[in-house]
Design a protein around this motif. Sequence first.
Motif, mmCIF file in Angstrom:
data_model
loop_
_atom_site.group_PDB
_atom_site.id
_atom_site.type_symbol
_atom_site.label_atom_id
_atom_site.label_comp_id
_atom_site.label_asym_id
_atom_site.label_seq_id
_atom_site.Cartn_x
_atom_site.Cartn_y
_atom_site.Cartn_z
ATOM 1 N N GLU A 57 0.830 -1.212 0.000
ATOM 2 C CA GLU A 57 0.000 0.000 0.000
ATOM 3 C C GLU A 57 0.859 1.255 0.000
ATOM 4 O O GLU A 57 0.516 2.264 -0.632
ATOM 5 N N GLU A 58 2.001 1.201 0.715
ATOM 6 C CA GLU A 58 2.898 2.351 0.741
ATOM 7 C C GLU A 58 3.489 2.604 -0.650
ATOM 8 O O GLU A 58 3.625 3.766 -1.084
ATOM 9 N N ASN A 60 2.094 1.680 -3.555
ATOM 10 C CA ASN A 60 1.017 2.112 -4.455
ATOM 11 C C ASN A 60 0.684 3.586 -4.257
ATOM 12 O O ASN A 60 0.170 4.234 -5.187
ATOM 13 N N ARG A 61 0.944 4.124 -3.061
ATOM 14 C CA ARG A 61 0.697 5.546 -2.827
ATOM 15 C C ARG A 61 1.852 6.426 -3.280
ATOM 16 O O ARG A 61 1.721 7.654 -3.303
ATOM 17 N N ASN A 62 2.980 5.827 -3.571
ATOM 18 C CA ASN A 62 4.174 6.589 -3.932
ATOM 19 C C ASN A 62 4.158 6.886 -5.439
ATOM 20 O O ASN A 62 4.294 5.973 -6.260
ATOM 21 N N PRO A 63 4.019 8.159 -5.841
ATOM 22 C CA PRO A 63 3.957 8.478 -7.271
ATOM 23 C C PRO A 63 5.298 8.337 -7.977
ATOM 24 O O PRO A 63 5.340 8.312 -9.208
ATOM 25 N N SER A 70 -0.090 -0.824 -10.358
ATOM 26 C CA SER A 70 -0.572 -1.254 -9.046
ATOM 27 C C SER A 70 0.013 -2.617 -8.696
ATOM 28 O O SER A 70 0.052 -3.515 -9.538
ATOM 29 N N THR A 303 5.516 4.838 10.417
ATOM 30 C CA THR A 303 4.066 4.744 10.177
ATOM 31 C C THR A 303 3.521 3.330 10.341
ATOM 32 O O THR A 303 2.316 3.124 10.194
#
Length: 827
Positions: A57-58, A60-63, A70, A303
């Motif tokens: 998830e980390e 996938n959030r990193n552009p 994905s 986190t």
Amino acid sequence: MVISAFLPLYTYQTSQHADGPESTEMYARGIQQSFTGILKISPNNYQFAIALTFAIEEINRNPLLLPNVSLGYSIYNAGPHDEDTTLSLFFWITGKKKFMPNYTCRKEEKSVAVITGTTWEISSLFGTFLKLYKYPQLTFGPFEPNLYDPIKYPSLYQMATKDSSLALGIVTLMVYFRWNWVGLVISEEDKGVEFLSELIPEMEKNRVCVAFLEMIPANHLFNMREYDVQYSPIVMNSAKVIIIYGKTDSALGLFFRRWEHVLSWKIWVTTSQWEVASAMRHFILDSFHGTLIFSKHHSEISTFKTFVKTLTPSKYPKDIFLARLWENYFSCALSDTFCRAEGNCSSRGSLEWLPRFQFDTAMSEGSYNVYNAVYAVAHSLHKMLIQQVDVQAMRNDRRIKFHHWKLNKILKNIEFTNPGGDPVSLKPSEKVHVDFDILNFWNFPQGLGYNVKVGTFSPYLPPGKQLTLLEDRIEWSVGEKETPTSVCSESCGPGFRKSLQEGKAVCCFDCSLCPNNEISNGTDTDIDHCVTCPDDQYANTERTHCLQKSVTFLAYGNHLGMTLAGMALCLCLLTGLIIWIFVKHQNTPVVKANNSTLSYILLISLKLSFLCSLFFIGQPKTATCILQQITFGVVFTVSVSTVLAKTITVVLAFKITTPERKMRRLLKSGAPKFIIPMCTIVQIILCGIWLGTSPPFVDTDAHSEHGQIIIVCNKGSVTAFYCIMGYLGALSIGSFIVAFLARNLPDTFNEAKYLTFSMLVFCSVWVTFLPVYHSTKGKVMVAVEVFSILASSTGLLGCIFIPKCYIILMRPDKNTLEALKNRVHWK
């Protein structure tokens, strides 16, 4: 793109039951109880799945990492048996519960890599199969050298770093606390045997002894008598410190979970693979409280804890393992059809509510390796996209399609820095030693479950600086307030040395007081050999320090020297008084008898012999060392040869019966007087040879008297000394024999009896002198020699001249010719 993970999510937990209805009575008698292992999902092991989900998830959030791509994941259970793991593997490969080897029923292959762990057996099993498909396999278990075989495992990569310095770190900790009597409980697996092969040499090198070694077989039976636990070496041995190496999810873990009724307050030293918190029951007094844990150092992912707190089955409804966890610990009912949490019960719990001995929200070492494995795959995919390795794979619907085996080429050389700031590399050459954090397990009361960092171990640093500890932060086992000791024998301490006990380890010994003039100081405890003090120093009574010796000699100032000097001077004055008496009464018959000249020579030589003893007293110097031996030898030769001349004179005087005999001419010519110079010249020649070859010199004697360095005269050539003494002894024996043969001559003017007795005294003194002289040392030896000189000289003086002085002074009526004639007529 999907990352598949095979994780050991289930572990054995124990439930206890008695063998019969009379369980309480049987337990009281120490009779067998059995234990049964039950498979349950492990919250601590489930953290591997959490780390996998968190990392994906980390990413996938990193552009900046895998943009417009994905990542997904699939989780399978691995273990606890090889059969279960193999079933999961075939199900993943074929896509069906009915296995068809070499075929897959999946419509579309999305898996790009496989993550496996934690055991070597699981990783090896997968590696054997996956090399056929060339799937990239990343293992997150402990580092295994056997897995680095490019032929057997061509596409296998280990995330763990090499821990070959672990044994050194543990032994360094033992040495720091002076623990030299240590027990070992090792899992009898390849990894455990390898660790043991590294640990034992380090222990031997640092003189840490193995109190006992318990190898727990991998196929350890679940049933075990309580009696066997209570009387195992772990409980019965005197070792206070025990090293545990193995995993909680193993036969070793099951072995310790049986300790429900056994609380042996030990100091446990182990690794992060051993989850001590989950190994025991709910006790207020936990016997694992105070355990010291070696954990590989890694940065904290800030986190991660926040992510754990928000984790619920409703958030991840497809995660059947998370649902099982909620069912076990939060009484959340599951739907039989979909194996999902029913209703909203999943919102009523949180993993952070679980006790720390069941689940720790801090990222474990294994979870950290899973986290890095996901990022390694992501960075490899990202690099492949940038290089546009397979542009044609993006033609249809802009979906990326490529062969998974092409990822191996990039994975082999991938290097990156993870979000925690730690460098990550999958190159075998980069698997170097790492730092260890030393954690202290706080579990009092039971369930607290804190791992507190109390130190570090860095193998890169020089010896002596590798280990850093904050002792004031360490909590020891319950009941221990000070640092415990674990030794076979107590330290000997200052003044003592170790005496090994026959047939036992080097750590078991008795303490013996250091020998004379040897020490062991306060900084060197448990030494094998005491240190000998230098020659100019001596050991104190406690044998702890060397003290400076005082320099001494037979001085005039001490009592012995003063007494001997006083005696010598008094006897010298006495001899002078006798000479004065003889001179004053020189015309009397007693003085004239037996040659008055020889009497004067004998008296003067005796006076000189008394004076020569003074050379032996006082601080020795080269001149006095030479004079004391030479003067002694020459003067005594003169004295003894004079006695011999007097004895021969007596014999000649009483053996002459006719005036014409040649003996009369010898007597009148004074021939006996030549005996003195002839005998003396021989002695002078011997002394000259002595001085020319090896003369006496000043020397020191540091061993004769405790605490003193004695300045003495070394005789130089011992042979020359005994030649002089032997010549003097032969001359004395000759004089004694001649005097003894003449003892029965008429005694009117005859002193043969006195001469005989004087030589008997003289010889007796020197015969006694030799053994006494050799049995003494230092100043006493010098004193014995001085006393022998005074005693032998006094014997000659007293036996020969005191009777004459008595007649001269006390019986002058007998010292006349008339008295002597009347005496002859009366006889």
